[in-house]
Scaffold this motif. Structure first.
Motif, mmCIF file in Angstrom:
data_model
loop_
_atom_site.group_PDB
_atom_site.id
_atom_site.type_symbol
_atom_site.label_atom_id
_atom_site.label_comp_id
_atom_site.label_asym_id
_atom_site.label_seq_id
_atom_site.Cartn_x
_atom_site.Cartn_y
_atom_site.Cartn_z
ATOM 1 N N LYS A 178 1.139 0.579 12.355
ATOM 2 C CA LYS A 178 2.060 0.280 13.442
ATOM 3 C C LYS A 178 3.468 0.072 12.915
ATOM 4 O O LYS A 178 4.419 0.080 13.681
ATOM 5 C CB LYS A 178 1.597 -0.962 14.194
ATOM 6 C CG LYS A 178 0.246 -0.797 14.847
ATOM 7 C CD LYS A 178 -0.208 -2.092 15.506
ATOM 8 C CE LYS A 178 -1.615 -1.960 16.024
ATOM 9 N NZ LYS A 178 -2.135 -3.215 16.535
ATOM 10 N N HIS A 179 3.602 -0.109 11.603
ATOM 11 C CA HIS A 179 4.906 -0.399 11.008
ATOM 12 C C HIS A 179 5.619 0.897 10.603
ATOM 13 O O HIS A 179 5.025 1.967 10.578
ATOM 14 C CB HIS A 179 4.750 -1.325 9.808
ATOM 15 C CG HIS A 179 4.001 -0.712 8.663
ATOM 16 N ND1 HIS A 179 2.633 -0.698 8.595
ATOM 17 C CD2 HIS A 179 4.440 -0.081 7.558
ATOM 18 C CE1 HIS A 179 2.259 -0.096 7.494
ATOM 19 N NE2 HIS A 179 3.343 0.293 6.843
ATOM 20 N N THR A 180 6.889 0.759 10.304
ATOM 21 C CA THR A 180 7.671 1.878 9.789
ATOM 22 C C THR A 180 7.082 2.283 8.445
ATOM 23 O O THR A 180 6.917 1.438 7.569
ATOM 24 C CB THR A 180 9.146 1.468 9.604
ATOM 25 O OG1 THR A 180 9.651 1.007 10.855
ATOM 26 C CG2 THR A 180 9.979 2.623 9.094
ATOM 27 N N PRO A 181 6.758 3.558 8.264
ATOM 28 C CA PRO A 181 6.173 3.978 6.990
ATOM 29 C C PRO A 181 7.102 3.693 5.814
ATOM 30 O O PRO A 181 8.319 3.819 5.929
ATOM 31 C CB PRO A 181 5.981 5.488 7.162
ATOM 32 C CG PRO A 181 6.030 5.730 8.628
ATOM 33 C CD PRO A 181 6.901 4.650 9.200
ATOM 34 N N GLY A 182 6.511 3.273 4.699
ATOM 35 C CA GLY A 182 7.286 3.055 3.479
ATOM 36 C C GLY A 182 7.493 4.375 2.776
ATOM 37 O O GLY A 182 7.052 5.404 3.268
ATOM 38 N N PRO A 183 8.140 4.396 1.657
ATOM 39 C CA PRO A 183 8.656 3.234 0.951
ATOM 40 C C PRO A 183 9.942 2.708 1.571
ATOM 41 O O PRO A 183 10.638 3.435 2.285
ATOM 42 C CB PRO A 183 8.907 3.766 -0.468
ATOM 43 C CG PRO A 183 9.179 5.214 -0.286
ATOM 44 C CD PRO A 183 8.351 5.637 0.900
ATOM 45 N N TRP A 184 10.217 1.438 1.281
ATOM 46 C CA TRP A 184 11.417 0.781 1.767
ATOM 47 C C TRP A 184 12.253 0.331 0.579
ATOM 48 O O TRP A 184 11.747 0.163 -0.521
ATOM 49 C CB TRP A 184 11.072 -0.445 2.601
ATOM 50 C CG TRP A 184 10.242 -0.191 3.822
ATOM 51 C CD1 TRP A 184 10.060 0.998 4.473
ATOM 52 C CD2 TRP A 184 9.470 -1.146 4.544
ATOM 53 N NE1 TRP A 184 9.230 0.831 5.547
ATOM 54 C CE2 TRP A 184 8.857 -0.485 5.620
ATOM 55 C CE3 TRP A 184 9.248 -2.506 4.390
ATOM 56 C CZ2 TRP A 184 8.029 -1.134 6.533
ATOM 57 C CZ3 TRP A 184 8.429 -3.151 5.294
ATOM 58 C CH2 TRP A 184 7.836 -2.466 6.362
ATOM 59 N N GLU A 185 13.538 0.109 0.810
ATOM 60 C CA GLU A 185 14.443 -0.410 -0.210
ATOM 61 C C GLU A 185 15.251 -1.555 0.385
ATOM 62 O O GLU A 185 15.625 -1.505 1.552
ATOM 63 C CB GLU A 185 15.432 0.663 -0.662
ATOM 64 C CG GLU A 185 14.831 1.833 -1.396
ATOM 65 C CD GLU A 185 15.889 2.848 -1.766
ATOM 66 O OE1 GLU A 185 16.533 2.652 -2.805
ATOM 67 O OE2 GLU A 185 16.071 3.808 -1.009
ATOM 68 N N ALA A 186 15.530 -2.543 -0.443
ATOM 69 C CA ALA A 186 16.382 -3.654 -0.019
ATOM 70 C C ALA A 186 17.807 -3.384 -0.471
ATOM 71 O O ALA A 186 18.048 -2.853 -1.554
ATOM 72 C CB ALA A 186 15.883 -4.964 -0.625
ATOM 73 N N SER A 187 18.730 -3.747 0.381
ATOM 74 C CA SER A 187 20.152 -3.700 0.036
ATOM 75 C C SER A 187 20.772 -4.952 0.634
ATOM 76 O O SER A 187 20.904 -5.061 1.857
ATOM 77 C CB SER A 187 20.812 -2.449 0.602
ATOM 78 O OG SER A 187 22.197 -2.444 0.297
ATOM 79 N N GLY A 188 21.095 -5.902 -0.235
ATOM 80 C CA GLY A 188 21.608 -7.176 0.273
ATOM 81 C C GLY A 188 20.537 -7.841 1.111
ATOM 82 O O GLY A 188 19.404 -8.016 0.674
#
Length: 90
Positions: free
Chosen positions: A5-15
């Protein structure tokens, strides 16, 4: 396996924000924004959240291995992993 149900990864953090990988700064691809009033904590939260898809994948792999291994002494660990996966997939 259940449907994500979530946004597919991969994800990255910026700040203090989390984006789909390779899309940092594109507001339409922002997955989440952390706001608690303390910027350093927000950045730490964003990094942890960005790691969530990778952590879920690692837990699923670990569970598959532990099930295959089939040792009784690993059942408490398997139960903990199953609970964490279920929590992530709610």
């Amino acid at each position: 396996m259940t449907t994500m149900k979530h946004t597919p990864g991969p994800w990255e953090a910026s700040g203090d924000s989390i984006y789909r990988a390779g899309r940092i700064g594109v507001i339409a691809d922002r997955v989440a924004y952390c706001h608690c009033g303390e910027y350093l904590r927000e950045v730490a939260d964003a990094r942890l959240i960005a790691a969530a898809p990778d952590l879920l994948e690692a837990l699923e792999a670990a569970l598959a291995y532990l099930v295959m291994a089939g040792t009784d002494h690993a059942e408490p660990t398997r139960a903990t992993i199953r609970e964490a996966i279920a929590k992530a997939r709610q």
